[in-house]
Motif scaffolding. Structure first.
Motif, short mmCIF file in Angstrom:
data_model
loop_
_atom_site.label_atom_id
_atom_site.label_comp_id
_atom_site.label_asym_id
_atom_site.label_seq_id
_atom_site.Cartn_x
_atom_site.Cartn_y
_atom_site.Cartn_z
N ASP A 6 0.88 -1.12 0.08
CA ASP A 6 -0.01 -0.02 -0.01
C ASP A 6 1.02 1.07 0.19
O ASP A 6 0.65 2.28 -0.96
N ARG A 7 1.93 1.31 0.85
CA ARG A 7 2.92 2.25 1.05
C ARG A 7 3.45 2.68 -0.39
O ARG A 7 3.48 3.90 -0.94
N ALA A 8 4.01 1.86 -1.26
CA ALA A 8 4.30 1.93 -2.36
C ALA A 8 3.55 2.46 -3.56
O ALA A 8 3.75 3.22 -4.23
N ILE A 9 2.35 1.72 -3.44
CA ILE A 9 1.33 2.04 -4.49
C ILE A 9 1.06 3.66 -4.14
O ILE A 9 1.14 4.55 -5.04
N LEU A 10 0.84 3.95 -2.81
CA LEU A 10 0.38 5.59 -2.58
C LEU A 10 1.67 6.48 -2.81
O LEU A 10 1.30 7.59 -3.20
N ARG A 11 2.90 6.09 -2.64
CA ARG A 11 3.88 6.84 -2.94
C ARG A 11 3.99 7.24 -4.59
O ARG A 11 4.13 8.29 -4.85
N VAL A 12 3.93 6.20 -5.33
CA VAL A 12 3.93 6.52 -6.76
C VAL A 12 2.77 7.32 -7.09
O VAL A 12 2.73 8.31 -8.04
N ALA A 13 1.51 6.95 -6.59
CA ALA A 13 0.15 7.70 -7.13
C ALA A 13 0.40 9.32 -6.62
O ALA A 13 -0.17 9.98 -7.56
N ILE A 14 0.91 9.40 -5.26
CA ILE A 14 1.09 10.97 -4.88
C ILE A 14 2.13 11.64 -5.84
O ILE A 14 1.79 12.63 -6.05
N TYR A 67 3.27 15.88 -8.84
CA TYR A 67 4.35 16.15 -9.68
C TYR A 67 4.50 16.13 -10.94
O TYR A 67 5.57 16.42 -11.70
N SER A 68 3.68 15.34 -11.56
CA SER A 68 3.79 15.03 -12.94
C SER A 68 2.57 15.58 -13.67
O SER A 68 1.57 16.40 -12.97
N ASP A 69 2.53 15.43 -14.97
CA ASP A 69 1.50 16.10 -15.88
C ASP A 69 0.37 15.10 -16.17
O ASP A 69 -0.46 15.31 -17.12
N THR A 70 0.45 14.12 -15.50
CA THR A 70 -0.54 12.86 -15.93
C THR A 70 -1.76 13.45 -15.42
O THR A 70 -1.80 14.04 -14.28
N PRO A 71 -2.81 13.12 -16.32
CA PRO A 71 -4.33 13.53 -15.71
C PRO A 71 -4.52 12.71 -14.43
O PRO A 71 -4.36 11.62 -14.58
N LYS A 72 -5.05 13.56 -13.57
CA LYS A 72 -5.60 13.29 -12.29
C LYS A 72 -6.65 11.71 -12.41
O LYS A 72 -6.16 10.75 -11.67
N PRO A 73 -7.50 11.93 -13.31
CA PRO A 73 -8.21 10.48 -13.43
C PRO A 73 -7.56 9.33 -13.87
O PRO A 73 -7.85 8.30 -13.50
N VAL A 74 -6.64 9.63 -14.58
CA VAL A 74 -5.73 8.40 -15.18
C VAL A 74 -4.81 8.00 -13.87
O VAL A 74 -4.67 6.56 -13.78
N VAL A 75 -4.52 8.71 -13.05
CA VAL A 75 -3.54 8.14 -11.76
C VAL A 75 -4.73 7.52 -10.71
O VAL A 75 -4.29 6.54 -10.53
#
Length: 106
Positions: free
Chosen positions: A83-91, A96-104
């Motif tokens: 969970d911690r690893a998934i959340l770190r990537v998602a946050i 910090y990225s330009d990926t659309p929020k719904p995609v994340v």
């Protein structure tokens, strides 16, 4: 599966394993890249995976502060490693990225 999805999986794998083994996720990602470099489309996949890993490493303190602040009743140490690893990537992707929020979120 798109190359971005594969990149996220590679980044997650490195961040997750590094957290368990107490080593650098950048080094783990580089080792993985060397193992699969002969496969098709790996440069594109690992380019974005490296961006994620570098970003999570660079903003590690801020990301973990956010996790601590918003995870009610769960300290980082109590939180499952996956969970911690998934959340770190998602946050990292959300902030910090330009990926659309719904995609994340998806």
């Amino acid at each position: 599966m798109s190359s971005r999805n594969k990149a996220r999986k590679r980044a997650f794998d490195a961040i997750f394993a590094a957290d368990l083994r107490k080593v650098s996720p950048v080094n783990l990602l580089e080792d993985t890249f060397k193992q699969v470099a002969d496969r098709q489309n790996q440069d594109e996949i690992f380019k974005y995976a490296r961006q994620i890993v570098d970003g999570v490493v660079e903003h590690h303190a801020e990301i973990d502060d956010l996790l601590e602040s918003y995870s009610q009743g769960w300290s980082l140490e109590r939180m499952p490693n996956v969970d911690r690893a998934i959340l770190r990537v998602a946050i990292w992707e959300i902030i910090y990225s330009d990926t659309p929020k719904p995609v994340v979120v998806n």
